[in-house]
Design a protein around this motif. Structure first.
Motif, PDB file in Angstrom:
ATOM      1  N   ILE A 166     -26.112 -89.121  11.674  1.00 31.30           N
ATOM      2  CA  ILE A 166     -25.851 -90.560  11.538  1.00 31.30           C
ATOM      3  C   ILE A 166     -26.631 -91.354  12.583  1.00 31.30           C
ATOM      4  CG2 ILE A 166     -24.036 -92.321  11.748  1.00 31.30           C
ATOM      5  CD1 ILE A 166     -22.120 -90.245  10.510  1.00 31.30           C
ATOM      6  N   GLU A 212     -28.457 -88.602  17.644  1.00 35.04           N
ATOM      7  CA  GLU A 212     -28.151 -88.098  18.985  1.00 35.04           C
ATOM      8  C   GLU A 212     -28.176 -86.566  19.027  1.00 35.04           C
ATOM      9  OE1 GLU A 212     -24.800 -90.862  20.920  1.00 35.04           O
ATOM     10  OE2 GLU A 212     -24.546 -90.480  18.782  1.00 35.04           O
ATOM     11  N   PHE A 219     -33.840 -87.905  27.606  1.00 35.18           N
ATOM     12  CA  PHE A 219     -33.567 -89.297  27.976  1.00 35.18           C
ATOM     13  C   PHE A 219     -34.643 -89.962  28.819  1.00 35.18           C
ATOM     14  CE2 PHE A 219     -29.470 -86.861  28.525  1.00 35.18           C
ATOM     15  CZ  PHE A 219     -28.928 -87.180  27.299  1.00 35.18           C
ATOM     16  N   VAL A 241     -21.386 -85.037  31.484  1.00 34.93           N
ATOM     17  CA  VAL A 241     -20.949 -84.775  30.107  1.00 34.93           C
ATOM     18  C   VAL A 241     -22.116 -84.590  29.133  1.00 34.93           C
ATOM     19  CG1 VAL A 241     -18.673 -85.826  30.268  1.00 34.93           C
ATOM     20  CG2 VAL A 241     -20.623 -87.239  29.694  1.00 34.93           C
ATOM     21  N   ASP A 242     -23.331 -84.800  29.605  1.00 36.89           N
ATOM     22  CA  ASP A 242     -24.486 -84.537  28.756  1.00 36.89           C
ATOM     23  C   ASP A 242     -24.975 -83.092  28.877  1.00 36.89           C
ATOM     24  OD1 ASP A 242     -25.080 -87.261  27.685  1.00 36.89           O
ATOM     25  OD2 ASP A 242     -25.190 -87.719  29.814  1.00 36.89           O
ATOM     26  N   GLU A 266     -33.402 -92.182  18.817  1.00 37.40           N
ATOM     27  CA  GLU A 266     -34.221 -93.049  17.986  1.00 37.40           C
ATOM     28  C   GLU A 266     -35.354 -92.264  17.313  1.00 37.40           C
ATOM     29  OE1 GLU A 266     -35.365 -96.477  20.194  1.00 37.40           O
ATOM     30  OE2 GLU A 266     -36.306 -97.444  18.479  1.00 37.40           O
ATOM     31  N   VAL A 280     -22.744 -95.849  20.160  1.00 38.03           N
ATOM     32  CA  VAL A 280     -23.967 -95.069  20.326  1.00 38.03           C
ATOM     33  C   VAL A 280     -24.658 -95.593  21.576  1.00 38.03           C
ATOM     34  CG1 VAL A 280     -26.140 -94.372  19.279  1.00 38.03           C
ATOM     35  CG2 VAL A 280     -24.177 -94.895  17.824  1.00 38.03           C
ATOM     36  N   GLN A 305     -27.377 -94.304  25.106  1.00 34.22           N
ATOM     37  CA  GLN A 305     -28.517 -93.424  25.360  1.00 34.22           C
ATOM     38  C   GLN A 305     -28.085 -92.087  25.935  1.00 34.22           C
ATOM     39  OE1 GLN A 305     -30.565 -96.711  27.478  1.00 34.22           O
ATOM     40  NE2 GLN A 305     -32.396 -95.833  26.570  1.00 34.22           N
ATOM     41  N   ARG A 306     -26.833 -92.002  26.352  1.00 41.41           N
ATOM     42  CA  ARG A 306     -26.282 -90.730  26.806  1.00 41.41           C
ATOM     43  C   ARG A 306     -24.784 -90.788  26.570  1.00 41.41           C
ATOM     44  NH1 ARG A 306     -27.810 -92.146  33.007  1.00 41.41           N
ATOM     45  NH2 ARG A 306     -26.577 -94.029  33.090  1.00 41.41           N
ATOM     46  N   LYS A 307     -24.079 -89.724  26.956  1.00 45.17           N
ATOM     47  CA  LYS A 307     -22.699 -89.612  26.512  1.00 45.17           C
ATOM     48  C   LYS A 307     -21.676 -90.255  27.445  1.00 45.17           C
ATOM     49  CE  LYS A 307     -23.812 -85.496  23.891  1.00 45.17           C
ATOM     50  NZ  LYS A 307     -24.598 -86.328  22.975  1.00 45.17           N
ATOM     51  N   ALA A 308     -22.102 -90.713  28.592  1.00 44.91           N
ATOM     52  CA  ALA A 308     -21.191 -91.439  29.490  1.00 44.91           C
ATOM     53  C   ALA A 308     -22.032 -92.413  30.278  1.00 44.91           C
ATOM     54  CB  ALA A 308     -20.482 -90.474  30.434  1.00 44.91           C
ATOM     55  N   MET A 309     -21.389 -93.373  30.942  1.00 41.52           N
ATOM     56  CA  MET A 309     -22.145 -94.362  31.730  1.00 41.52           C
ATOM     57  C   MET A 309     -23.235 -94.977  30.878  1.00 41.52           C
ATOM     58  SD  MET A 309     -21.627 -94.849  35.060  1.00 41.52           S
ATOM     59  CE  MET A 309     -23.178 -94.966  35.942  1.00 41.52           C
ATOM     60  N   VAL A 324     -35.679-102.450  25.975  1.00 37.28           N
ATOM     61  CA  VAL A 324     -36.105-101.207  26.622  1.00 37.28           C
ATOM     62  C   VAL A 324     -35.198-100.031  26.204  1.00 37.28           C
ATOM     63  CG1 VAL A 324     -34.773-101.583  28.740  1.00 37.28           C
ATOM     64  CG2 VAL A 324     -36.911-100.279  28.841  1.00 37.28           C
ATOM     65  N   ARG A 325     -33.985-100.339  25.706  1.00 38.27           N
ATOM     66  CA  ARG A 325     -33.069 -99.250  25.346  1.00 38.27           C
ATOM     67  C   ARG A 325     -33.324 -98.699  23.951  1.00 38.27           C
ATOM     68  NH1 ARG A 325     -29.769-102.544  28.532  1.00 38.27           N
ATOM     69  NH2 ARG A 325     -29.293-101.422  30.439  1.00 38.27           N
ATOM     70  N   ALA A 326     -33.664 -99.579  23.008  1.00 36.84           N
ATOM     71  CA  ALA A 326     -33.895 -99.119  21.635  1.00 36.84           C
ATOM     72  C   ALA A 326     -34.585-100.218  20.848  1.00 36.84           C
ATOM     73  CB  ALA A 326     -32.571 -98.752  20.971  1.00 36.84           C
ATOM     74  N   GLY A 327     -35.186 -99.793  19.755  1.00 37.22           N
ATOM     75  CA  GLY A 327     -35.861-100.751  18.900  1.00 37.22           C
ATOM     76  C   GLY A 327     -34.891-101.392  17.917  1.00 37.22           C
ATOM     77  N   TYR A 364     -34.126 -99.245  14.752  1.00 42.25           N
ATOM     78  CA  TYR A 364     -33.122 -98.199  14.967  1.00 42.25           C
ATOM     79  C   TYR A 364     -31.716 -98.791  14.962  1.00 42.25           C
ATOM     80  CZ  TYR A 364     -30.444 -94.543  17.343  1.00 42.25           C
ATOM     81  OH  TYR A 364     -29.493 -93.604  17.680  1.00 42.25           O
ATOM     82  N   LEU A 421     -30.684 -99.684  11.441  1.00 48.26           N
ATOM     83  CA  LEU A 421     -30.380 -98.486  10.657  1.00 48.26           C
ATOM     84  C   LEU A 421     -29.030 -97.892  11.048  1.00 48.26           C
ATOM     85  CD1 LEU A 421     -31.657 -96.548   8.581  1.00 48.26           C
ATOM     86  CD2 LEU A 421     -32.714 -95.320  10.481  1.00 48.26           C
ATOM     87  N   VAL A 422     -28.825 -97.758  12.357  1.00 50.43           N
ATOM     88  CA  VAL A 422     -27.598 -97.088  12.828  1.00 50.43           C
ATOM     89  C   VAL A 422     -26.371 -97.962  12.573  1.00 50.43           C
ATOM     90  CG1 VAL A 422     -26.398 -96.195  14.867  1.00 50.43           C
ATOM     91  CG2 VAL A 422     -28.797 -95.639  14.487  1.00 50.43           C
ATOM     92  N   ARG A 477     -25.498 -96.934   9.131  1.00 47.61           N
ATOM     93  CA  ARG A 477     -25.117 -95.512   8.995  1.00 47.61           C
ATOM     94  C   ARG A 477     -23.811 -95.195   9.697  1.00 47.61           C
ATOM     95  NH1 ARG A 477     -29.642 -92.063   7.635  1.00 47.61           N
ATOM     96  NH2 ARG A 477     -28.662 -90.332   8.717  1.00 47.61           N
ATOM     97  N   ARG A 491     -18.959 -92.900   9.787  1.00 48.77           N
ATOM     98  CA  ARG A 491     -17.921 -92.359  10.682  1.00 48.77           C
ATOM     99  C   ARG A 491     -16.526 -92.636  10.118  1.00 48.77           C
ATOM    100  NH1 ARG A 491     -21.223 -89.633  13.625  1.00 48.77           N
ATOM    101  NH2 ARG A 491     -21.996 -90.444  15.608  1.00 48.77           N
TER     102      ARG A 491
END
Lengths: 767, 285
Positions: free
Chosen positions: A633, A636, A674, A698-699, A754, B182, B184-188, B258-261, B264, B267-268, B271, B275
């Motif tokens: 989806i 990631e 990343f 956590v990553d 992305e 969503v 760029q990483r899973k925390a922070m 700078v984080r994403a286009g 994207y 699209l997300v 999508r 969930r």
């Protein structure tokens, strides 16, 4: 722990752990000498410009400002760097060549005054055409970053063997691909920092976060116009280095400041933003590979073209390119190779040393090509690698004979027999809804030490103190990898002393002896070898003097025990302090100089290429496996399990070894998934840790580390360097896993959600 | 440069402090303000803390709504039983906000007033129909959060006003809730795309009512009533959600950064509706 004699091969907490965890250890950034001034740098506003005028008058009027210094205040060569291209100004003179070029240095009573003064420095530029891409920089007519050079090539190199182009035509399967690897920031916890002052006798003293105190001494002296003997550099424990402190960062600013501060100490501690702006990075790389194998699956030929963007100054770009080329053939036998690379100046941030030192980029590309070829040839990627893996006594793709320990086959076999590999097909099939699973492997290596020309020596120094304690004078910085603790482990083992009976002096050009840099997977290898001998000498002296004090007791009757020597037949103990009182001051200190062996089959190798470090003699090896899951989806990636099998010889301290391996993997998971230090027309877009994305706890999955302990006969206790080889396999292993899961490969790093979603979407378009 | 730090203990003292320091910045948790000050993007001559005013803290229930003091920290929201029981959507959004450190310092009021397109609690508060009390020495007005936030960092808060309360209507029972982020990483992580959803499913398995809000795909939280209308009366099946997702992708207005286009994010944002298939297996409140 303090009450035990360290045992080689057994896990023990690091000697430095307690002080670091409890916050009592002082890093360079922790020093605040009384009466000190703050220093900070005014950086360039342009990526490439001629400096017409630097007007500091407004800044000088700010209350609390003590000095505003420009290149005119630099009495020496105003250049730092290593031969043959020490081309980096301390403070820009004629031109600025990237946005992180320093133009002026301000000293002030407070940070507020400093900030106000930096804003008031007025610089008149003539903006020049600039170049931001390594391949464009090679085009005729490209702007010259250094106008005195003929072109923008810092260094180029070639490795030729057999006839690769012809051999590729004969191959049963050939793959070709171009890979782009990102620029990576070291992002150490402790940004560049230090304090400096001038002693009454005129000696410039500094405590600074550096991997290279002895080399810095020469560079600072040369740049600032001081006799090297008048410069003293101390390097306490570093809050991380990873190559980013391999050479000059703030040292010359500290020195220049201290020479113009009216006798007051000067402190500089870079903000994270200034650190990002001014520090070196891992070279962005473009690597094109053609790789072919025969019908039997034996690798036959490799063609590789490699371009490194070295940014505005040489730094260690030459040696980085050399190692990239040397490692471009990986862990394999390949009879025909044609490898060529260029390290190119641009007006981008300076690239330099970074854990893996060029090998990382070359292997990230090669190991993906190997997977592509395995798929094309219809072979299992692990079987394919094992079939082609070097064994001891064989000639590598692009280096000399492997005459010493070569454990890559053992690493690959360990993965092959591991449940994470054996059960992988069923695991991949069991992917939950909207997830795709894949597994990837990669095999890598890293040369140990400097190579054939630059002498790779260490001078160990160890002392029996008057109170009977042992002091080790470490000549090599401990940037967090734990080498200082390992030195005490070695000394304790040889002298039967407990950690609590010993102490380590961190590098100090006035007290410890030149022992090279903390880099190149050489730190414990080289200094450890020297220390074994020095400690052995001290042991001999202690026993000899004990024998005298016991009126000629035989050595066989004496046992060295913690704090004492026992005469076993009589049970009599001689405290080490008493023995120390019977030693002349010239005997209490033992030193030993060790030089690492180098490859001898260097005939026909270009002299410049040799000087830059090609070829190596001893290599460490590793094979990694990554199991990943892609979210369909969002794109990631989640790394679910990870296994690292490493041949870095015998293990001295399993806990410290595992920490090194974990650190290397985590740093490279960031590189893979990343970390993308984005620069657009010389301007940094990821200016801090909010946009430059480092992995968090956590990553990172649980990381399994298995040491394949093949003894290296040249290494202390049979070990080889570990710190870099553990960082090289993550990118290709995860990329191979992602390619399997996604069904398509991404040729540009990092593998962000992305980019992954983009290739997943392509798949739907094709349907 | 002299800097003032003021700690009023009552609203009256707060009004006084603001009168003395008209340019003073209101400091709640500081997790955004201090970053802006460090970057030179906010005035720091005087900081007026909201930390010690009891009226601005705490969570209470009554009149079919939950009242949350703006200086309530994210961690206090996580620890609160009524939030757990009645506002699981808000709770989920706070669970993935920043880090434990940020959640202990940062406040709900701060997250609202910062008005970041990526603010984690905002999509949830839009979906929940939160209303905000804006108080000044002259009195109090209440506005829906949708009308409060005008753009990135822009709100209708007047110079003499503060956000003094967040009123969240207690949702009708029988709903399911999900906050999907969503980063760029899973925390922070700062949301690259986020979506808050609260849905009531009928007995025969179709959507009775659904409320959706997206973060980071426009200057403010994006709500798409046409998508909600499309889904109401339909089952949350793969086909339906895919179709709705395409409407979402067309309806959002993200930008490149700078984080994403933007492509994207677009699209997300669509999508991520998929969930909701998971949501059917989740707890009903």
């Amino acid at each position: 722990m303090e009450n035990q004699i360290p045992v080689i091969g057994r896990s023990q907490p690091r000697f430095d752990a307690k002080a670091k965890v409890s916050g009592t250890e002082r890093y360079a950034a922790d020093y605040y000498p009384p009466g000190m001034l703050w220093g900070a740098v005014k950086y360039s506003d342009h990526a490439h410009a001629r400096l017409k005028k630097v007007d500091t008058s407004g800044a000088k009027e700010v209350p609390g400002v003590v000095a505003v210094l420009t290149c005119e205040d630099v009495a020496g060569a105003n250049r730092v760097g290593i031969p043959p291209r020490p081309d980096q100004p301390v403070l820009a003179d004629e031109k600025v060549r990237h946005r992180g070029d320093p133009v002026a240095l301000v000293l002030a009573e407070s940070k507020e005054a400093l900030a106000a003064a930096l804003d008031l420095i007025s610089i008149d530029y003539e903006v020049l055409p600039a170049v931001f891409d390594s391949q464009e920089a090679l085009m005729p007519g490209a702007p010259l970053v250094h106008s005195e050079n003929e072109n923008n090539i810092l260094h180029k190199g070639k490795i030729l063997k057999g006839s690769a182009k012809e051999a590729l035509k004969e191959c049963a399967a050939v793959v070709e691909a171009t890979f782009r690897l990102p620029r990576q920031e070291h992002a150490y916890l402790e940004t560049e920092a230090g304090v400096a002052w001038v002693e009454e006798d005129g000696t410039l003293v500094m405590i600074v976060s550096t991997q290279t105190p002895h080399r810095d001494r020469m560079e600072v002296a040369h740049a600032l116009g001081l006799p090297p003997g008048r410069v003293r550099i101390m390097a306490p424990y570093l809050g991380g280095g990873f190559g980013g402190k391999d050479g000059i960062s703030v040292q010359c600013f500290l020195g220049l400041g201290a020479l113009h501060s009216g006798g007051r100490p000067v402190k500089i501690w870079n903000s994270r933003e200034d650190s990002f702006l001014s520090s070196t990075k891992r070279h962005p790389a473009t690597v094109t590979i053609k790789l072919g194998c025969g019908a039997d699956g034996a690798l036959q030929a490799l063609c590789c073209r490699l371009f490194l963007d070295t940014g505005a100054y040489a730094s260690l770009g030459g040696p980085v390119l050399t190692l990239a080329l040397e490692h471009a053939g990986g862990v394999y036998r390949i009879p025909h190779v044609d490898i060529e690379g260029y390290c190119v100046y641009t007006n981008n941030p300076v690239s330099g040393a970074f854990r893996g030192f060029g090998a990382t980029q070359a292997l990230a590309a090669l190991e993906q090509a190997v997977d592509m070829l395995a798929v094309k040839a219809g072979l299992d990627p692990l079987v394919f690698r094992l079939k082609n893996a070097l064994r001891r006594g064989e000639e590598s793709a692009c280096g000399p004979l492997r005459t010493y320990s070569t454990g890559i086959a053992s690493c690959l076999k360990t993965i092959m027999d591991h449940p994470l590999w054996l059960e992988v097909r069923s695991w991949e099939k069991d992917a939950p809804p909207f997830k795709r699973r894949g597994v990837g492997v990669a095999a890598v290596l890293q040369g140990v030490g400097y190579g054939p020309v630059v002498p790779d020596y260490a001078n160990a120094k160890i002392e029996l103190l008057e109170d009977g304690r042992i002091r080790v004078y470490s000549g090599v910085t401990d940037m967090g990898q734990g080498n200082a603790s390992t030195y005490l482990q070695i000394a304790g083992d040889i002298l039967s002393q407990r950690f609590g009976d010993m102490e380590a002096v961190q590098p100090d050009t006035a007290r410890t002896l030149p022992s090279g840099s903390s880099s190149a997977s050489r730190t414990t290898f080289t200094y450890g070898n020297a220390l074994i001998k020095a400690a052995g000498l001290l042991r001999e002296r202690i026993l000899q003097r004990a024998s005298l004090m016991l009126m000629g007791a035989a050595y066989t009757e004496l046992a060295l025990l913690p704090g004492r020597v026992r005469h076993i037949p009589s049970g009599r103990d001689l405290p080490l302090g008493l023995i120390a009182s019977m030693l002349d001051s010239s005997e209490k200190v033992c030193v030993y100089s060790y030089v690492a062996p180098v490859a001898r089959d260097i005939a026909g190798i270009d002299e410049n290429f040799r000087n830059m470090g090609y070829p190596h003699l001893i290599f460490s090896y590793g094979a990694h496996l990554a199991r990943i899951e892609i979210d369909e989806i969002t794109g990631e990636v989640t790394v679910k399990s990870y296994l690292a099998c490493t041949d870095a010889g015998r293990v001295l301290n399993p806990q410290a070894y595992e920490q090194q391996v974990h650190g290397g993997i985590v740093q490279s998971l960031g590189y893979t998934l990343f970390e993308d230090f984005q620069v657009q027309k010389g301007e940094i877009l990821t200016t801090g840790l909010a946009t430059y994305i480092l992995p968090t706890a956590v990553d990172v999955p649980d990381l399994l580390s298995i040491a394949v302990q093949e003894e290296e006969e040249n290494g202390p206790y049979g070990m080889k360097g570990l710190g870099e080889v553990c960082a090289n396999a993550t990118f290709p292993a995860v990329a191979n896993a992602a390619a399997r899961a996604a069904g398509r490969r991404i040729f540009e790093g990092p593998l962000t959600a992305e980019r992954i979603l983009e290739v997943l979407a392509e798949e739907h378009k094709g349907e | 440069m002299k800097k003032e730090f003021i700690l009023p203990k009552t609203l009256e003292e707060l009004w006084e402090a603001r009168a003395v320091h008209p340019r003073g910045a209101l400091l709640a948790g500081g997790t955004d303000l201090l970053v802006r000050i460090r970057a030179g993007r906010a005035d720091s001559q005087a900081l007026i803390s909201l930390d010690r005013i009891p009226d601005l803290r705490g969570i209470s229930t009554g009149d079919g709504e939950i009242f949350i003091g703006p200086a309530t920290t994210h961690q206090q929201l996580l620890d609160d039983y009524s939030v757990q029981k009645h506002l699981p959507l808000l709770r989920q959004s706070v669970e993935v906000l920043g880090s434990p450190q940020v959640r202990h310092m940062g406040t709900l009021g701060g997250n609202i007033c910062t008005a970041s397109p990526a603010g984690d609690t905002l999509p949830a508060l839009y979906v929940l129909g939160a209303r905000l009390d804006l108080r000044s020495p002259q009195g109090c007005r209440t506005v829906p959060i949708k009308e409060f936030i005008e753009g990135p960092g822009k709100t209708v808060l007047r110079k003499d006003e503060i956000l003094s309360g967040i009123r969240v209507p207690m949702p009708d029972p029988g709903f399911r809730a999900g906050y999907h982020k969503v980063g760029q990483r899973k925390a922070m992580a700062i949301a690259v795309v986020s979506m808050a959803c609260q849905v009531w499913i009928n007995d025969h398995g179709t959507v009775g009512r659904i409320r959706l809000g997206w973060g980071s795909v426009g200057p403010t939280v994006k709500t798409l009533p046409e998508v909600e209308k499309f889904l109401e009366g339909r089952p949350l099946s793969l086909e339906v959600l895919r179709e709705a997702g395409q409407m979402v992708s067309k309806g959002v207005t993200p930008i490149d950064d700078v984080r994403a286009g933007a492509a994207y994010r677009r699209l997300v944002a669509g999508r991520i509706l998929l969930r909701l298939l998971d949501l059917l297996r989740k707890e009903v409140f």
